[in-house]
Scaffold this motif. Structure first.
Motif, PDB file in Angstrom:
ATOM      1  N   TRP A 183      55.688  33.423  48.923  1.00 13.23           N
ATOM      2  CA  TRP A 183      55.445  32.543  47.785  1.00 13.23           C
ATOM      3  C   TRP A 183      53.954  32.242  47.686  1.00 13.23           C
ATOM      4  O   TRP A 183      53.320  31.888  48.673  1.00 13.23           O
ATOM      5  N   SER A 184      53.411  32.376  46.479  1.00 14.06           N
ATOM      6  CA  SER A 184      52.012  32.039  46.193  1.00 14.06           C
ATOM      7  C   SER A 184      52.005  30.976  45.100  1.00 14.06           C
ATOM      8  O   SER A 184      52.794  31.033  44.154  1.00 14.06           O
ATOM      9  N   PHE A 185      51.065  30.016  45.190  1.00 15.45           N
ATOM     10  CA  PHE A 185      51.157  28.818  44.358  1.00 15.45           C
ATOM     11  C   PHE A 185      49.985  28.628  43.397  1.00 15.45           C
ATOM     12  O   PHE A 185      50.069  27.798  42.487  1.00 15.45           O
ATOM     13  N   SER A 186      48.892  29.319  43.600  1.00 10.52           N
ATOM     14  CA  SER A 186      47.678  29.278  42.757  1.00 10.52           C
ATOM     15  C   SER A 186      47.070  27.882  42.662  1.00 10.52           C
ATOM     16  O   SER A 186      46.316  27.592  41.723  1.00 10.52           O
ATOM     17  N   ASP A 187      47.381  27.006  43.618  1.00 12.98           N
ATOM     18  CA  ASP A 187      46.802  25.662  43.618  1.00 12.98           C
ATOM     19  C   ASP A 187      45.775  25.500  44.734  1.00 12.98           C
ATOM     20  O   ASP A 187      45.346  24.388  45.030  1.00 12.98           O
ATOM     21  N   GLY A 188      45.390  26.629  45.356  1.00 15.36           N
ATOM     22  CA  GLY A 188      44.426  26.577  46.443  1.00 15.36           C
ATOM     23  C   GLY A 188      45.049  26.501  47.813  1.00 15.36           C
ATOM     24  O   GLY A 188      44.332  26.549  48.824  1.00 15.36           O
ATOM     25  N   SER A 189      46.373  26.389  47.892  1.00 15.67           N
ATOM     26  CA  SER A 189      47.046  26.314  49.183  1.00 15.67           C
ATOM     27  C   SER A 189      47.368  27.714  49.687  1.00 15.67           C
ATOM     28  O   SER A 189      47.308  28.697  48.951  1.00 15.67           O
ATOM     29  N   ALA A 222      46.501  19.829  35.673  1.00 18.03           N
ATOM     30  CA  ALA A 222      45.846  19.555  34.388  1.00 18.03           C
ATOM     31  C   ALA A 222      44.571  20.366  34.188  1.00 18.03           C
ATOM     32  O   ALA A 222      44.249  20.780  33.071  1.00 18.03           O
ATOM     33  N   SER A 223      43.828  20.639  35.269  1.00 16.87           N
ATOM     34  CA  SER A 223      42.567  21.375  35.141  1.00 16.87           C
ATOM     35  C   SER A 223      42.735  22.877  35.357  1.00 16.87           C
ATOM     36  O   SER A 223      41.767  23.624  35.284  1.00 16.87           O
ATOM     37  N   ALA A 224      43.960  23.346  35.616  1.00 13.21           N
ATOM     38  CA  ALA A 224      44.206  24.772  35.822  1.00 13.21           C
ATOM     39  C   ALA A 224      44.304  25.490  34.472  1.00 13.21           C
ATOM     40  O   ALA A 224      44.530  24.855  33.435  1.00 13.21           O
ATOM     41  N   PRO A 225      44.122  26.812  34.428  1.00 12.95           N
ATOM     42  CA  PRO A 225      44.266  27.558  33.167  1.00 12.95           C
ATOM     43  C   PRO A 225      45.637  27.313  32.542  1.00 12.95           C
ATOM     44  O   PRO A 225      46.663  27.473  33.197  1.00 12.95           O
ATOM     45  N   GLY A 226      45.627  26.888  31.271  1.00  8.85           N
ATOM     46  CA  GLY A 226      46.872  26.590  30.592  1.00  8.85           C
ATOM     47  C   GLY A 226      47.558  25.345  31.086  1.00  8.85           C
ATOM     48  O   GLY A 226      48.708  25.077  30.729  1.00  8.85           O
ATOM     49  N   ALA A 227      46.885  24.583  31.954  1.00  7.43           N
ATOM     50  CA  ALA A 227      47.420  23.347  32.531  1.00  7.43           C
ATOM     51  C   ALA A 227      48.674  23.605  33.371  1.00  7.43           C
ATOM     52  O   ALA A 227      49.542  22.735  33.509  1.00  7.43           O
ATOM     53  N   VAL A 228      48.768  24.824  33.955  1.00  6.80           N
ATOM     54  CA  VAL A 228      49.908  25.147  34.815  1.00  6.80           C
ATOM     55  C   VAL A 228      49.419  25.904  36.049  1.00  6.80           C
ATOM     56  O   VAL A 228      48.362  26.541  36.037  1.00  6.80           O
ATOM     57  N   PRO A 260      55.430  29.826  35.373  1.00  7.78           N
ATOM     58  CA  PRO A 260      54.467  28.729  35.310  1.00  7.78           C
ATOM     59  C   PRO A 260      55.101  27.424  35.778  1.00  7.78           C
ATOM     60  O   PRO A 260      56.282  27.162  35.525  1.00  7.78           O
ATOM     61  N   VAL A 261      54.316  26.626  36.481  1.00  9.28           N
ATOM     62  CA  VAL A 261      54.775  25.311  36.946  1.00  9.28           C
ATOM     63  C   VAL A 261      53.743  24.270  36.538  1.00  9.28           C
ATOM     64  O   VAL A 261      52.561  24.380  36.888  1.00  9.28           O
ATOM     65  N   ARG A 262      54.169  23.288  35.785  1.00 11.51           N
ATOM     66  CA  ARG A 262      53.292  22.180  35.403  1.00 11.51           C
ATOM     67  C   ARG A 262      53.470  21.048  36.406  1.00 11.51           C
ATOM     68  O   ARG A 262      54.588  20.600  36.659  1.00 11.51           O
ATOM     69  N   VAL A 263      52.377  20.610  36.988  1.00 13.80           N
ATOM     70  CA  VAL A 263      52.406  19.560  38.005  1.00 13.80           C
ATOM     71  C   VAL A 263      51.679  18.337  37.455  1.00 13.80           C
ATOM     72  O   VAL A 263      50.525  18.443  37.017  1.00 13.80           O
ATOM     73  N   ALA A 264      52.347  17.202  37.482  1.00 18.06           N
ATOM     74  CA  ALA A 264      51.787  15.976  36.912  1.00 18.06           C
ATOM     75  C   ALA A 264      51.561  14.941  38.006  1.00 18.06           C
ATOM     76  O   ALA A 264      52.265  14.902  39.017  1.00 18.06           O
TER      77      ALA A 264
END
Length: 274
Positions: A183-189, A222-228, A260-264
């Motif tokens: 699993w890859s998350f594209s959030d820097g983790s 919110a600051s990621a491309p497409g906010a996801v 895509p996953v939107r995180v709030a």
């Protein structure tokens, strides 16, 4: 050298996996009806070809990966000076997902079958499903920061697949079995690799409990491309072959899917004093 014309069409959630020879990705194209590899040999058989260096019998594989001799159907007579023994054969090869076949040659003895090359041909025909990504919370409309997300692959896409390749008298089967998912998350983790498909979350479980195979987002998208954030699952498949001369392991395959996953960020509401 005659080329076999190969036509590839695509289907949703179906993929030719990365086969080490070439990659044909049939996933993410829902507008087309199938994902089939069809092969057609153009033209009629001719006389013996000029490619006499291919040999005149004996070794079926002749050292070429993915190549084998195939008998040419029909009652075509032998060339002048040849006796009733032997027959017409064509050298057939599979490379980068494309088939090629040389002009038929008369061989005095039936060639041996290269079972290893036949196993590679069967492996190249495996059609593996893209992983069905499942999460809890489902990500619609969003998941919250610091709330554990459970991850698993839909059991429908987590099952062994087999396909066979054959020449007259010999058949070989290649079987791919899913073994792990990264699993890859594209959030820097960092990526997370789990043995097996992961454990589904079921009602009654504590929604704040950590998953045996999951992830907790620590910042908003919110600051990621497409906010996801793009959640990506890469499944590794082990591949083995079996045939009349035993069997063995082949190079593994992988299939991939993304959602895509939107995180709030949850906002605390503080009431004003009265």
């Amino acid at each position: 050298m005659l080329l076999i014309a190969a036509a590839v069409t695509t289907a949703p959630d179906v993929a030719f996996a990365d086969d080490g020879i070439g990659h044909v990705d049939c996933a993410q194209k829902p507008s087309t009806p199938g994902c089939d590899l069809t092969v057609e040999v153009p033209g009629a058989p001719g006389g013996a070809s000029d490619d006499s260096d291919e040999g005149s019998g004996g070794a079926g594989g002749n050292g070429d990966s993915g190549c084998y001799w195939a008998p040419v159907p029909g009652d075509r007579p032998p060339p002048a000076g040849k006796g009733p023994q032997g027959g017409w054969y064509a050298r057939t090869c599979i490379s980068d997902g494309i088939g090629s076949q040389r002009m038929p040659q008369w061989l005095d003895q039936p060639p041996g079958v290269d079972v290893g090359a036949l196993a590679l041909t069967a492996r190249s025909r495996l059609r593996l499903p893209a992983p069905g990504i499942r999460t809890n919370p489902a990500g619609t409309p969003f998941v919250l920061v610091r709330v554990p997300v459970w991850l698993w692959v839909d059991p429908v896409s987590w099952a062994a697949r087999s396909v066979s390749a054959s020449v007259p008298g010999v058949a070989v089967t290649a079987t791919a079995t899913p073994t792990s998912v990264r699993w890859s998350f594209s959030d820097g983790s960092r990526d997370v690799t789990c043995a097996g498909p992961g454990r589904p979350w079921t009602p009654g479980m504590n929604p704040r409990a950590a998953s045996p195979c999951g992830h907790t987002y620590l910042r908003s998208s919110a600051s990621a491309p497409g906010a996801v954030f793009m959640l990506r699952a890469t499944v590794t498949w082990s591949v083995v072959w079996s045939g009349p001369q035993g069997g063995g392991a082949l190079a593994p395959l992988t299939t991939t899917a993304s959602v895509p996953v939107r995180v709030a960020q949850s906002q605390a509401i503080v009431g004003s004093p009265r």
